[in-house]
Design an enzyme around this catalytic site. Structure first.
Site, PDB file in Angstrom:
ATOM      1  N   VAL A 163       0.899  -1.162   0.000  1.00 41.33           N
ATOM      2  CA  VAL A 163       0.000   0.000   0.000  1.00 41.33           C
ATOM      3  C   VAL A 163       0.937   1.210   0.000  1.00 41.33           C
ATOM      4  O   VAL A 163       1.575   1.502   1.006  1.00 41.33           O
ATOM      5  CB  VAL A 163      -0.950  -0.017   1.218  1.00 41.33           C
ATOM      6  CG1 VAL A 163      -1.796   1.250   1.246  1.00 41.33           C
ATOM      7  CG2 VAL A 163      -1.845  -1.261   1.194  1.00 41.33           C
ATOM      8  N   PRO A 164       1.047   1.886  -1.148  1.00 40.40           N
ATOM      9  CA  PRO A 164       2.182   2.784  -1.423  1.00 40.40           C
ATOM     10  C   PRO A 164       2.192   4.128  -0.702  1.00 40.40           C
ATOM     11  O   PRO A 164       2.105   5.193  -1.316  1.00 40.40           O
ATOM     12  CB  PRO A 164       2.076   2.974  -2.937  1.00 40.40           C
ATOM     13  CG  PRO A 164       0.615   2.860  -3.220  1.00 40.40           C
ATOM     14  CD  PRO A 164       0.110   1.804  -2.268  1.00 40.40           C
ATOM     15  N   CYS A 165       2.404   4.119   0.593  1.00 39.44           N
ATOM     16  CA  CYS A 165       2.541   5.370   1.340  1.00 39.44           C
ATOM     17  C   CYS A 165       3.827   6.094   0.962  1.00 39.44           C
ATOM     18  O   CYS A 165       3.951   7.299   1.196  1.00 39.44           O
ATOM     19  CB  CYS A 165       2.466   5.114   2.845  1.00 39.44           C
ATOM     20  SG  CYS A 165       3.677   3.948   3.462  1.00 39.44           S
ATOM     21  N   HIS A 166       4.773   5.386   0.360  1.00 40.08           N
ATOM     22  CA  HIS A 166       6.017   6.029  -0.067  1.00 40.08           C
ATOM     23  C   HIS A 166       5.777   7.042  -1.191  1.00 40.08           C
ATOM     24  O   HIS A 166       6.625   7.889  -1.447  1.00 40.08           O
ATOM     25  CB  HIS A 166       7.053   4.981  -0.503  1.00 40.08           C
ATOM     26  CG  HIS A 166       6.607   4.135  -1.647  1.00 40.08           C
ATOM     27  ND1 HIS A 166       5.841   2.996  -1.464  1.00 40.08           N
ATOM     28  CD2 HIS A 166       6.803   4.252  -2.986  1.00 40.08           C
ATOM     29  CE1 HIS A 166       5.591   2.446  -2.643  1.00 40.08           C
ATOM     30  NE2 HIS A 166       6.169   3.197  -3.585  1.00 40.08           N
ATOM     31  N   ARG A 167       4.617   6.996  -1.828  1.00 37.72           N
ATOM     32  CA  ARG A 167       4.301   7.931  -2.912  1.00 37.72           C
ATOM     33  C   ARG A 167       3.725   9.257  -2.400  1.00 37.72           C
ATOM     34  O   ARG A 167       3.403  10.128  -3.195  1.00 37.72           O
ATOM     35  CB  ARG A 167       3.312   7.282  -3.887  1.00 37.72           C
ATOM     36  CG  ARG A 167       3.884   6.071  -4.595  1.00 37.72           C
ATOM     37  CD  ARG A 167       2.898   5.426  -5.535  1.00 37.72           C
ATOM     38  NE  ARG A 167       3.430   4.148  -6.004  1.00 37.72           N
ATOM     39  CZ  ARG A 167       2.677   3.141  -6.427  1.00 37.72           C
ATOM     40  NH1 ARG A 167       1.361   3.268  -6.467  1.00 37.72           N
ATOM     41  NH2 ARG A 167       3.243   2.018  -6.805  1.00 37.72           N
TER      42      ARG A 167
END
Length: 195
Positions: A163-167
């Site tokens: 779940v791309p919280c890095h984006r």
């Protein structure tokens, strides 16, 4: 008089562990399976319930702490059972090799509640290779003023990478913080923009 215990061969221990895993799964006693995989951002602990992937954690954060938290919040019936996580491991490998832009996995989101869960469910909408600001994510989650709460939700994301919280980045273009560390965030963003 005590007798010395004969050493147990590693192959015997591996067989016993496999058998324990099979027996626990068959008896419905395996609530949380976990394994550790290597990745471009360091070792990751993966954990899954029967409902789906429930946790991705950076091992640097403390494997024992993560397992204790899972035991307290889900169930103490946790076992290293890599088989349940084979598909997750394969998809992560494909992602880190630049051959996968999104994950197709059942997710168990029980560790994210309230507004944090609202944020988590919007993160996959940020396209691979793109970023969104904390303010944009707050608006997408229905609370445009909750910029700091979005930061907290990203920091507490139980499923980083998948779940791309890095984006999610700062409005001024700064990279911002990341649960796995700023360097891990840079690696993930570079990986996605290079593909």
């Amino acid at each position: 008089m005590t007798f010395p215990t004969p050493p147990v061969a590693k192959s015997d221990l591996a067989w016993l562990h496999r058998q324990l895993t099979i027996d626990a799964e068959v008896a419905g006693l395996l609530d949380v399976a976990y394994r550790i995989v290597d990745s471009a951002v360091g070792p990751l602990l993966l954990a899954a319930t029967e409902a789906g992937l429930v946790r991705v954690a950076y091992v640097a954060d403390g494997q024992d702490d993560v397992l204790e938290d899972l035991a307290a919040r889900i169930s103490p019936r946790i076992l290293e059972a890599p088989g349940r996580l084979d598909v997750v491991a394969t998809q992560l490998d494909e992602y880190f090799e630049g051959r996968r832009a999104s994950f197709d996995l059942p997710l168990d989101l029980r560790l994210a509640t309230g507004f944090r869960r609202d944020v988590i469910t919007h993160l996959p909408d940020i396209a691979y290779g793109h970023t969104a600001s904390y303010a944009e994510v707050a608006a997408a989650a229905g609370s445009p003023r909750a910029v700091r709460a979005v930061g907290t939700a990203c920091a507490k994301n139980p499923l980083p990478v998948v779940v791309p919280c890095h984006r999610v980045v700062r409005s001024d273009g700064g990279i911002g913080q990341y649960a796995g560390g700023v360097e891990a965030k840079r690696i993930l963003l570079s990986l996605e923009t290079a593909a």
